[in-house]
Design an enzyme around this catalytic site. Structure first.
Site, PDB file in Angstrom:
ATOM      1  N   TYR A  46      40.179  42.469  -8.466  1.00 43.97           N
ATOM      2  CA  TYR A  46      39.591  42.497  -7.130  1.00 43.97           C
ATOM      3  C   TYR A  46      40.385  41.621  -6.160  1.00 43.97           C
ATOM      4  O   TYR A  46      40.375  41.854  -4.958  1.00 43.97           O
ATOM      5  CB  TYR A  46      38.146  41.990  -7.171  1.00 43.97           C
ATOM      6  CG  TYR A  46      37.109  43.008  -7.591  1.00 43.97           C
ATOM      7  CD1 TYR A  46      37.459  44.245  -8.120  1.00 43.97           C
ATOM      8  CD2 TYR A  46      35.757  42.725  -7.467  1.00 43.97           C
ATOM      9  CE1 TYR A  46      36.498  45.158  -8.519  1.00 43.97           C
ATOM     10  CE2 TYR A  46      34.776  43.631  -7.851  1.00 43.97           C
ATOM     11  CZ  TYR A  46      35.151  44.846  -8.384  1.00 43.97           C
ATOM     12  OH  TYR A  46      34.193  45.742  -8.769  1.00 43.97           O
ATOM     13  N   GLY A  47      41.043  40.598  -6.687  1.00 42.45           N
ATOM     14  CA  GLY A  47      41.752  39.662  -5.825  1.00 42.45           C
ATOM     15  C   GLY A  47      42.862  40.286  -5.008  1.00 42.45           C
ATOM     16  O   GLY A  47      43.309  39.708  -4.018  1.00 42.45           O
ATOM     17  N   CYS A  92      32.081  36.573  -9.572  1.00 39.71           N
ATOM     18  CA  CYS A  92      33.434  36.884  -9.120  1.00 39.71           C
ATOM     19  C   CYS A  92      33.602  36.254  -7.751  1.00 39.71           C
ATOM     20  O   CYS A  92      32.820  36.536  -6.835  1.00 39.71           O
ATOM     21  CB  CYS A  92      33.613  38.396  -9.045  1.00 39.71           C
ATOM     22  SG  CYS A  92      35.147  38.943  -8.263  1.00 39.71           S
ATOM     23  N   ASN A  93      34.597  35.403  -7.603  1.00 35.64           N
ATOM     24  CA  ASN A  93      34.801  34.751  -6.322  1.00 35.64           C
ATOM     25  C   ASN A  93      35.220  35.734  -5.236  1.00 35.64           C
ATOM     26  O   ASN A  93      34.795  35.615  -4.091  1.00 35.64           O
ATOM     27  CB  ASN A  93      35.849  33.651  -6.462  1.00 35.64           C
ATOM     28  CG  ASN A  93      35.286  32.368  -7.027  1.00 35.64           C
ATOM     29  OD1 ASN A  93      34.867  31.489  -6.308  1.00 35.64           O
ATOM     30  ND2 ASN A  93      35.264  32.276  -8.351  1.00 35.64           N
ATOM     31  N   GLU A 111      44.842  36.322 -18.616  1.00 34.12           N
ATOM     32  CA  GLU A 111      44.438  37.573 -19.262  1.00 34.12           C
ATOM     33  C   GLU A 111      45.422  38.014 -20.339  1.00 34.12           C
ATOM     34  O   GLU A 111      45.064  38.800 -21.218  1.00 34.12           O
ATOM     35  CB  GLU A 111      44.240  38.664 -18.213  1.00 34.12           C
ATOM     36  CG  GLU A 111      43.055  38.388 -17.304  1.00 34.12           C
ATOM     37  CD  GLU A 111      42.527  39.622 -16.599  1.00 34.12           C
ATOM     38  OE1 GLU A 111      43.228  40.651 -16.601  1.00 34.12           O
ATOM     39  OE2 GLU A 111      41.399  39.544 -16.066  1.00 34.12           O
ATOM     40  N   THR A 152      36.751  32.680 -11.500  1.00 31.83           N
ATOM     41  CA  THR A 152      36.010  32.477 -12.743  1.00 31.83           C
ATOM     42  C   THR A 152      36.912  32.511 -13.976  1.00 31.83           C
ATOM     43  O   THR A 152      36.448  32.206 -15.081  1.00 31.83           O
ATOM     44  CB  THR A 152      34.875  33.512 -12.885  1.00 31.83           C
ATOM     45  OG1 THR A 152      35.395  34.832 -12.655  1.00 31.83           O
ATOM     46  CG2 THR A 152      33.766  33.220 -11.884  1.00 31.83           C
ATOM     47  N   HIS A 153      38.198  32.864 -13.813  1.00 31.30           N
ATOM     48  CA  HIS A 153      39.150  32.718 -14.917  1.00 31.30           C
ATOM     49  C   HIS A 153      39.562  31.257 -15.123  1.00 31.30           C
ATOM     50  O   HIS A 153      39.884  30.839 -16.227  1.00 31.30           O
ATOM     51  CB  HIS A 153      40.433  33.513 -14.633  1.00 31.30           C
ATOM     52  CG  HIS A 153      40.326  34.987 -14.785  1.00 31.30           C
ATOM     53  ND1 HIS A 153      39.552  35.776 -13.972  1.00 31.30           N
ATOM     54  CD2 HIS A 153      40.918  35.831 -15.674  1.00 31.30           C
ATOM     55  CE1 HIS A 153      39.680  37.042 -14.339  1.00 31.30           C
ATOM     56  NE2 HIS A 153      40.502  37.098 -15.370  1.00 31.30           N
TER      57      HIS A 153
END
Length: 265
Positions: free
Chosen positions: A41-42, A72-73, A151, A184-185
């Site tokens: 999404y970023g 999710c930020n 990831e 959030t990662h």
């Protein structure tokens, strides 16, 4: 109330928040949706993020979620207001930004924020901190390399160290005394951030803060599960891969069973 807490993210990052909620509220049922078909999404436009978020929340509502946590930020930055308008007063919407801003130490003088391009360019952290703490200095920095490194499972390698050193050594991060890991990662890199910045810089434990806020919001609305039976957690993704399941286990801290579900069909 025996209805699930709905939680969603673009992928696995939100599982750090889900893990914290599970540890704090072990009797609650959880319903997690990772929109892996559209990650990250970023790097998406605000319009696209709002569209994906709307579809996910509709799915969670159909499955009787009693609250929704935007884990999710990027989605919290651009979709919170739209989602609150969408659900009205039916259930609470909890994002991962407001609780963090409210938890900034009062004695802090210079707050640093790192996150995805979508989160940083939205300016939401900067605006909310300036509104609540006008006396504090604020520095914000997009750190797009960190999510793919995490990831790929490389957070304990020289690759992640070099990337983090690069970002945290930039002028924007000089002189900060508080760091907000605005993705959030990033809790998976907290130890590394601390080693680079030193013990004088406070690093906010964002999953724990959001979990505590979720507990408080549900308690205020009398929505907490009063039974003692362990809750059930269900996990859905919009695009399944074995690699993702391995990463998800790492983020959640336990084996989980992922079900693939394309809610846009």
């Amino acid at each position: 109330m025996k209805q699930p807490i709905g939680i969603f993210d673009s992928g696995v990052g939100g599982l750090t928040v889900t893990r914290a909620i599970r540890q704090l509220l072990p009797n609650e049922d959880l319903l997690y949706f990772g929109d892996t078909a559209h990650l990250p999404y970023g790097e998406k436009s605000p319009e696209a993020i709002r569209s994906y978020s709307r579809g996910i929340v509709q799915f969670l509502l159909e499955h009787k979620a009693k609250a929704i946590v935007i884990a999710c930020n990027s989605a919290s930055s651009v979709a919170t207001d739209m989602l609150i308008e969408m659900v009205g007063d039916r259930i609470p919407i909890i994002n991962v930004i407001d609780p963090i801003v409210q938890s900034i130490p009062l004695e802090s003088k210079h707050v640093g924020i790192i996150g995805t391009r979508a989160t940083i360019s939205s300016g939401v952290y900067q605006e909310k901190i300036a509104d609540q703490f006008p006396q504090k200095s604020i520095s914000a920095l997009a750190t797009p390399l960190l999510v793919p490194i995490i990831e790929e499972g490389l957070e304990e390698t020289v690759i992640s160290e070099n990337a983090a050193v690069h970002y945290l050594s930039l002028p924007e991060m000089k002189e900060i005394d508080t760091l907000i890991p605005g993705c959030t990662h990033y809790p998976l890199l907290t130890k590394l951030f601390s080693q680079i910045l030193g013990e004088d810089v406070a690093i906010l434990n964002t999953p724990q803060i959001v979990a505590l806020n979720t507990q408080q919001r549900l308690g205020d609305l009398n929505l907490l599960e009063k039974g003692t039976k362990p809750g059930i957690a269900k996990f859905y993704v919009s695009d399944y891969t074995p690699t993702f399941e391995r990463i998800a286990k790492h983020f959640f801290g336990a084996d989980i069973s992922l079900s693939e579900l394309d809610i846009w069909k």
